[in-house]
Design an enzyme around this catalytic site. Structure first.
Site, PDB file in Angstrom:
ATOM      1  N   SER A  16      39.233  26.643  57.698  1.00 35.69           N
ATOM      2  CA  SER A  16      37.087  26.983  57.588  1.00 35.69           C
ATOM      3  C   SER A  16      36.743  26.897  58.597  1.00 35.69           C
ATOM      4  O   SER A  16      37.019  25.626  59.290  1.00 35.69           O
ATOM      5  CB  SER A  16      36.646  26.690  56.467  1.00 35.69           C
ATOM      6  N   LYS A  67      34.601  32.401  44.832  1.00 36.99           N
ATOM      7  CA  LYS A  67      33.020  33.011  44.538  1.00 36.99           C
ATOM      8  C   LYS A  67      32.729  32.578  43.396  1.00 36.99           C
ATOM      9  O   LYS A  67      31.065  33.114  42.262  1.00 36.99           O
ATOM     10  CB  LYS A  67      32.554  33.494  45.672  1.00 36.99           C
ATOM     11  N   GLY A 132      33.669  42.684  46.715  1.00 38.10           N
ATOM     12  CA  GLY A 132      33.076  41.466  46.615  1.00 38.10           C
ATOM     13  C   GLY A 132      32.382  40.535  47.387  1.00 38.10           C
ATOM     14  O   GLY A 132      31.004  41.227  47.304  1.00 38.10           O
ATOM     15  N   ALA A 133      33.154  41.231  49.131  1.00 39.07           N
ATOM     16  CA  ALA A 133      31.947  41.257  50.095  1.00 39.07           C
ATOM     17  C   ALA A 133      31.336  42.321  50.194  1.00 39.07           C
ATOM     18  O   ALA A 133      29.709  41.598  50.535  1.00 39.07           O
ATOM     19  CB  ALA A 133      32.813  41.400  51.411  1.00 39.07           C
ATOM     20  N   ARG A 154      37.694  53.374  49.562  1.00 37.16           N
ATOM     21  CA  ARG A 154      39.307  53.370  49.455  1.00 37.16           C
ATOM     22  C   ARG A 154      39.197  54.067  47.408  1.00 37.16           C
ATOM     23  O   ARG A 154      39.585  55.681  47.188  1.00 37.16           O
ATOM     24  CB  ARG A 154      40.636  52.617  49.576  1.00 37.16           C
ATOM     25  N   VAL A 156      36.880  55.436  45.061  1.00 38.90           N
ATOM     26  CA  VAL A 156      35.517  55.306  45.344  1.00 38.90           C
ATOM     27  C   VAL A 156      34.589  54.676  43.805  1.00 38.90           C
ATOM     28  O   VAL A 156      33.695  54.784  43.976  1.00 38.90           O
ATOM     29  CB  VAL A 156      35.824  56.707  45.060  1.00 38.90           C
ATOM     30  N   MET A 219      31.871  43.036  59.291  1.00 40.13           N
ATOM     31  CA  MET A 219      31.548  41.614  58.509  1.00 40.13           C
ATOM     32  C   MET A 219      32.877  40.643  58.861  1.00 40.13           C
ATOM     33  O   MET A 219      32.556  38.866  58.929  1.00 40.13           O
ATOM     34  CB  MET A 219      31.387  41.182  57.044  1.00 40.13           C
TER      35      MET A 219
HETATM   36  P1  ATR Z   1      36.504  40.886  49.731  1.00 34.09           P
HETATM   37  O1  ATR Z   1      35.673  39.627  48.792  1.00 34.09           O
HETATM   38  O2  ATR Z   1      36.971  40.848  50.846  1.00 34.09           O
HETATM   39  O3  ATR Z   1      35.255  41.977  49.418  1.00 34.09           O
HETATM   40  P2  ATR Z   1      38.419  42.330  48.085  1.00 34.09           P
HETATM   41  O4  ATR Z   1      37.140  42.092  46.738  1.00 34.09           O
HETATM   42  O5  ATR Z   1      39.426  42.245  47.680  1.00 34.09           O
HETATM   43  O6  ATR Z   1      38.141  41.452  48.735  1.00 34.09           O
HETATM   44  O7  ATR Z   1      37.652  44.048  48.714  1.00 34.09           O
HETATM   45  C1  ATR Z   1      38.066  44.085  49.152  1.00 34.09           C
HETATM   46  C2  ATR Z   1      37.607  45.721  49.963  1.00 34.09           C
HETATM   47  O8  ATR Z   1      38.813  46.436  51.334  1.00 34.09           O
HETATM   48  C3  ATR Z   1      37.749  46.866  48.968  1.00 34.09           C
HETATM   49  O9  ATR Z   1      36.852  47.417  49.281  1.00 34.09           O
HETATM   50  C4  ATR Z   1      39.485  47.279  49.199  1.00 34.09           C
HETATM   51  O10 ATR Z   1      39.502  48.789  49.104  1.00 34.09           O
HETATM   52  P3  ATR Z   1      40.027  48.812  47.416  1.00 34.09           P
HETATM   53  O11 ATR Z   1      38.528  48.727  46.761  1.00 34.09           O
HETATM   54  O12 ATR Z   1      40.048  50.643  47.577  1.00 34.09           O
HETATM   55  O13 ATR Z   1      40.539  48.398  47.359  1.00 34.09           O
HETATM   56  C5  ATR Z   1      38.917  47.547  50.805  1.00 34.09           C
HETATM   57  N1  ATR Z   1      40.477  47.520  51.543  1.00 34.09           N
HETATM   58  C6  ATR Z   1      41.242  46.311  51.738  1.00 34.09           C
HETATM   59  N2  ATR Z   1      42.440  47.021  52.293  1.00 34.09           N
HETATM   60  C7  ATR Z   1      42.289  48.210  53.089  1.00 34.09           C
HETATM   61  C8  ATR Z   1      42.714  49.370  53.431  1.00 34.09           C
HETATM   62  N3  ATR Z   1      43.851  48.836  53.985  1.00 34.09           N
HETATM   63  N4  ATR Z   1      42.292  50.690  53.828  1.00 34.09           N
HETATM   64  C9  ATR Z   1      41.132  50.525  53.557  1.00 34.09           C
HETATM   65  N5  ATR Z   1      40.167  49.674  52.476  1.00 34.09           N
HETATM   66  C10 ATR Z   1      40.931  49.029  52.188  1.00 34.09           C
END
Ligand code: ATR
Length: 275
Positions: A16, A67, A132-133, A154, A156, A219
């Site tokens: 961090s 979070k 979540g982000a 990915r 939808v 981000m």
């Molecule tokens: P965060 O807190 O970082 O948002 P998260 O809630 O696990 O973590 O969300 C990760 C995001 O990155 C999601 O939108 C995920 O897509 P899915 O909802 O389809 O899982 C996306 N993501 C992660 N790895 C990916 C990849 N290799 N290609 C495209 N999207 C990806």
């Protein structure tokens, strides 16, 4: 005089940058603050928070994977935190209640508008990701009054769920959800909120979304150019930013909540870039 105690809680936490950022803020603002990092056990975030505040702690930042738990634990939440479904800033109010805010979205929007001079009003924004982000930043993005926010993911159905959640408060901003392959027109601003870059992956998005003046924002922060930003640079984008500014600005929002002073951020960003 003893310093007031603050900390960031996560698991893992050693990576961090928050202790460094907040120490620089405190130093520059002349505030008597000590800021540490706490690794909470995965099964006892609540106990860690309780222990911190019981021992006189003044405020906590919360990071992955806690979070959502921080949000649940709080007795009161700001409207931003309420909608975000996650909290990154905790403190105790004058009546002893555990309070929560989410400053991530404000951090992103401040970095775009103030630091990078990117106008969001009436613009078309493409957002990649629906985790979540992204949920955490949608409220402040909508508040900047863009013409449209197109959410792509990915999965939808997760993008659709976010559109449903935020549509009521979206005002003049049109929200829509699509698969990556379904969008191909050029956008004013593209924000990558997926965690794909962590694995060096690129969401399968058409090169045609990048126009001559498109602003690209990942981000994620990394000392080297992120996979996503490199893709945009290779396609000729010239205004390409990573999430360092968002990281520093969300920290500044937390500092301001706790101390009532908004710290200078530009110097801190320069220092972090050169660390
Ligand atoms: P965060 O807190 O970082 O948002 P998260 O809630 O696990 O973590 O969300 C990760 C995001 O990155 C999601 O939108 C995920 O897509 P899915 O909802 O389809 O899982 C996306 N993501 C992660 N790895 C990916 C990849 N290799 N290609 C495209 N999207 C990806």
């Amino acid at each position: 005089m003893t310093n007031d105690l603050y900390a960031v809680v996560g698991n893992p936490i050693s990576h961090s940058k928050s202790p460094r950022i907040h120490s620089l803020f405190a130093q520059h603002a002349g505030e008597a603050v000590e800021y540490t990092a706490i690794q909470a056990p995965l099964d006892d975030f609540a106990g860690t928070v309780r222990n911190f505040f019981d021992h006189g702690g003044m405020g906590l930042n919360v990071t992955v994977p806690f979070k959502e738990q921080a949000w649940s634990l709080a007795q009161r939440r700001t409207p931003e935190a309420e909608k975000a479904g996650a909290a990154n800033t905790l403190w105790i109010d004058s009546e002893g209640r555990l309070m929560a805010d989410n400053t991530d979205g404000k951090g992103l929007v401040t970095d775009l508008i103030r630091n990078h001079r990117v106008d969001l009003r009436d613009k078309r924004i493409l957002v990649l990701g629906a985790g979540g982000a992204v949920r955490g930043v949608l409220g402040p993005l909508i508040a900047a009054q863009p013409a449209a926010i197109t959410l792509t993911n990915r999965t939808v159905s997760k993008a659709r769920a976010l559109v449903d959640l935020f549509r009521a408060g979206a005002g003049q901003t049109t929200l829509s959800a699509h698969g990556f392959e379904e969008v191909d027109s050029a956008f004013d601003v593209i924000i990558n909120g997926t965690s794909a870059s962590l694995q060096g992956d690129l969401p399968p998005i058409s090169a045609t979304v990048i126009g001559a003046d498109t602003v690209v924002y990942d981000m994620m922060y990394s000392p080297t150019t992120t996979t996503f930003n490199q893709w945009a640079l290779d396609l000729g984008a010239t205004r390409v930013f990573d999430g360092l500014g968002m990281l520093v600005e969300q920290a500044a929002e937390s500092f301001c909540i706790w101390r009532g002073v908004r710290p200078e951020t530009a110097a801190v960003m320069d220092i972090l870039r050169n660390d």
